[in-house]
Structure formats: structure tokens, C-alpha cells
Design a protein around this motif. Structure first.
Motif, PDB file in Angstrom:
ATOM      1  N   ASP A  59       0.814  -1.293  -0.053  1.00  0.00           N
ATOM      2  CA  ASP A  59      -0.081  -0.037  -0.041  1.00  0.00           C
ATOM      3  C   ASP A  59       0.953   1.401   0.068  1.00  0.00           C
ATOM      4  N   GLU A  60      -0.063   2.338  -0.117  1.00  0.00           N
ATOM      5  CA  GLU A  60       1.091   3.519  -0.209  1.00  0.00           C
ATOM      6  C   GLU A  60       1.839   3.965   1.239  1.00  0.00           C
ATOM      7  N   GLU A  61       1.235   3.711   2.037  1.00  0.00           N
ATOM      8  CA  GLU A  61       2.031   3.850   3.317  1.00  0.00           C
ATOM      9  C   GLU A  61       3.373   3.083   3.324  1.00  0.00           C
ATOM     10  N   LYS A  62       3.206   1.867   3.080  1.00  0.00           N
ATOM     11  CA  LYS A  62       4.412   0.953   3.070  1.00  0.00           C
ATOM     12  C   LYS A  62       5.447   1.585   2.025  1.00  0.00           C
ATOM     13  N   ILE A  63       5.110   1.855   0.914  1.00  0.00           N
ATOM     14  CA  ILE A  63       5.888   2.331  -0.182  1.00  0.00           C
ATOM     15  C   ILE A  63       6.567   3.674   0.166  1.00  0.00           C
ATOM     16  N   VAL A  64       5.826   4.560   0.781  1.00  0.00           N
ATOM     17  CA  VAL A  64       6.301   5.921   1.485  1.00  0.00           C
ATOM     18  C   VAL A  64       7.568   5.472   2.464  1.00  0.00           C
ATOM     19  N   SER A  65       7.361   4.607   3.276  1.00  0.00           N
ATOM     20  CA  SER A  65       8.163   4.103   4.323  1.00  0.00           C
ATOM     21  C   SER A  65       9.493   3.584   3.457  1.00  0.00           C
ATOM     22  N   ILE A  66       9.190   2.854   2.451  1.00  0.00           N
ATOM     23  CA  ILE A  66      10.248   2.293   1.737  1.00  0.00           C
ATOM     24  C   ILE A  66      11.529   3.117   1.185  1.00  0.00           C
ATOM     25  N   LEU A  67      10.494   4.228   0.875  1.00  0.00           N
ATOM     26  CA  LEU A  67      11.079   5.346  -0.155  1.00  0.00           C
ATOM     27  C   LEU A  67      12.010   6.188   1.165  1.00  0.00           C
ATOM     28  N   GLN A  68      11.287   6.230   2.222  1.00  0.00           N
ATOM     29  CA  GLN A  68      12.238   7.045   3.056  1.00  0.00           C
ATOM     30  C   GLN A  68      13.527   6.368   3.726  1.00  0.00           C
ATOM     31  N   LYS A  69      13.358   4.816   3.525  1.00  0.00           N
ATOM     32  CA  LYS A  69      14.647   4.158   4.122  1.00  0.00           C
ATOM     33  C   LYS A  69      15.827   4.259   3.077  1.00  0.00           C
ATOM     34  N   THR A  70      15.124   4.259   1.818  1.00  0.00           N
ATOM     35  CA  THR A  70      15.907   4.102   0.627  1.00  0.00           C
ATOM     36  C   THR A  70      16.752   5.593   0.646  1.00  0.00           C
ATOM     37  N   TRP A  71      16.049   6.607   0.726  1.00  0.00           N
ATOM     38  CA  TRP A  71      16.610   7.813   0.837  1.00  0.00           C
ATOM     39  C   TRP A  71      17.592   8.053   1.911  1.00  0.00           C
ATOM     40  N   GLY A  72      17.405   7.558   3.008  1.00  0.00           N
ATOM     41  CA  GLY A  72      18.202   7.476   4.406  1.00  0.00           C
ATOM     42  C   GLY A  72      19.771   6.704   4.175  1.00  0.00           C
ATOM     43  N   LYS A  73      19.647   5.878   3.092  1.00  0.00           N
ATOM     44  CA  LYS A  73      20.867   4.895   2.815  1.00  0.00           C
ATOM     45  C   LYS A  73      21.754   5.776   1.844  1.00  0.00           C
ATOM     46  N   MET A  74      21.046   7.022   1.165  1.00  0.00           N
ATOM     47  CA  MET A  74      21.987   7.564  -0.015  1.00  0.00           C
ATOM     48  C   MET A  74      22.762   8.734   0.583  1.00  0.00           C
ATOM     49  N   SER A  75      23.935   9.135  -0.138  1.00  0.00           N
ATOM     50  CA  SER A  75      24.614   9.975   0.179  1.00  0.00           C
ATOM     51  C   SER A  75      23.862  11.566  -0.341  1.00  0.00           C
TER      52      SER A  75
END
Length: 202
Positions: A161-177
Motif C-alpha cells: 500500500d501507499e504507506e508502505k511504499i512511502v516508508s520504503i522510499l524514506q529508508k532508501t533515501w536514508g541510505k544514500m549520500s
């Protein structure tokens, strides 16, 4: 398009052997190309954008990021967060071991030294993510390929769902420089993806 430095001949042979292994993936990507070969080529293209002076070791590690991943399907582990983390750790460990064996091949001349092989394997294992610049570049590139090549199919799955994908995007962003994030923000995304990224960063 930005290009990477030419590889020494022995590293070039190693890259060809990696691609031969990728070509055995029974799954198909765009244009009927074996999926892991398609993924590896995408990794190299984004590496050229992220680190145009990438070392030979980083070029090999980037190309081999998902080395023989199809042999350990995600479905063989519980479809939970702990199951995902266990699967990912196992995949990285096995990939690094198999890759080390391939990089020890007699076809590679002059032979890569044990230290060179271990450097590539350590990158594939993503060791010292926050302190090793090359490991961070590799993480950035993997995140960029996810956004560029996998995100639309991934987020359209009915179980996400949208809530989960937003959470995944936030985690992805946190991994990046910051450099990786800059490339992500300049990426051509679908309107749906742009909306979700906007929500994740709000």
C-alpha cells in the motif's frame, strides 16, 4: 553519456566472466535479456554517473552486486521484515563467496591478488557502509537502479500500500549520500513515482 575508465585487461576478463554468469539467469528482463545481466548493465550506467573515476575494484563490485541472486529466491525466506533481512544477508555472503571463486579463475591473467579479490568481495558484502566511500557509492548506485528500473513495478504490487511504499522510499533515501540524492532528484520518474517521492521527503 559519462563513461568509466577503461579496465586493465585482467579486470576486463573478470567483468566478462561476471557477465557470462549473469547470462545464466533464467528470468528475463527488457528485450528478453537475462534479468541479472540487464540489472548489472544498469548498475554500470549509474556508476558512470555517480563515480565517473571509479576504481577497477568498484567497477567489478558494481557489476556483480546481485551475483547469481536468482539461486536464492526471496520466497525461500519468510515474507516478513526479519525474513527479508536474513535473506539479504545470506545473499550478500553467498554472492561474495561465489564471486571470489570466479575471480580466482585461471582465465584471468595476470591473476588478481588475494587482496584485490577480497576488496571486491568486501564491497559486494557492503562492509563499512558509513566509513568506506566506495561502499557508499555502491549503495547509492543500487538505490538509483531501484528508483530507475524497479520502482514502478514494485509499488504497483497489490500487497504494497501507499504507506508502505512511502516508508520504503524514506529508508532508501536514508541510505544514500548527498551526491546520490542529487542524482535521484534529477531522475526522470513517472508522475506516480514523483508523487510518492514527494510524500516520502515531505
Amino acid at each position: 553519456m559519462t563513461s568509466l575508465p577503461a579496465l586493465p585487461s585482467n579486470y576486463g576478463t573478470a567483468l566478462s566472466l561476471i557477465d557470462e554468469a549473469h547470462a545464466q539467469d533464467p528470468r528475463k528482463g527488457p528485450n528478453d535479456v537475462p534479468y541479472e545481466l540487464h540489472y548489472a548493465q544498469k548498475m554500470t550506467r549509474w556508476l558512470a554517473q555517480r563515480k565517473p573515476d571509479a576504481s577497477p575494484a568498484l567497477q567489478l563490485a558494481c557489476r556483480a552486486q546481485h551475483f547469481r541472486r536468482w539461486e536464492i529466491p526471496r520466497s525461500t525466506y519468510p515474507m516478513t521484515r526479519p525474513g527479508y533481512l536474513t535473506w539479504r544477508a545470506k545473499q550478500k555472503s553467498v554472492a561474495a563467496t561465489q564471486l571470489s571463486e570466479l575471480l580466482s579463475s585461471a582465465q584471468i591473467q595476470p591473476a588478481l591478488s588475494p587482496d584485490e579479490i577480497e576488496r571486491v568481495a568486501a564491497l559486494v558484502r557492503k562492509e563499512d557502509l558509513r566509513s568506506n566511500q566506495e561502499t557508499q557509492v555502491l549503495e547509492d548506485v543500487a538505490c538509483l537502479v531501484f528508483l530507475d528500473d524497479q520502482f514502478d513495478d514494485f509499488e504497483s504490487k497489490p500487497e504494497i500500500d501507499e504507506e508502505k511504499i512511502v516508508s520504503i522510499l524514506q529508508k532508501t533515501w536514508g541510505k544514500m549520500s548527498e551526491a546520490g540524492r542529487g542524482l535521484a532528484l534529477g531522475m526522470e520518474l513517472s508522475e506516480r513515482a514523483k508523487m510518492l517521492v514527494g510524500k516520502a521527503l515531505a
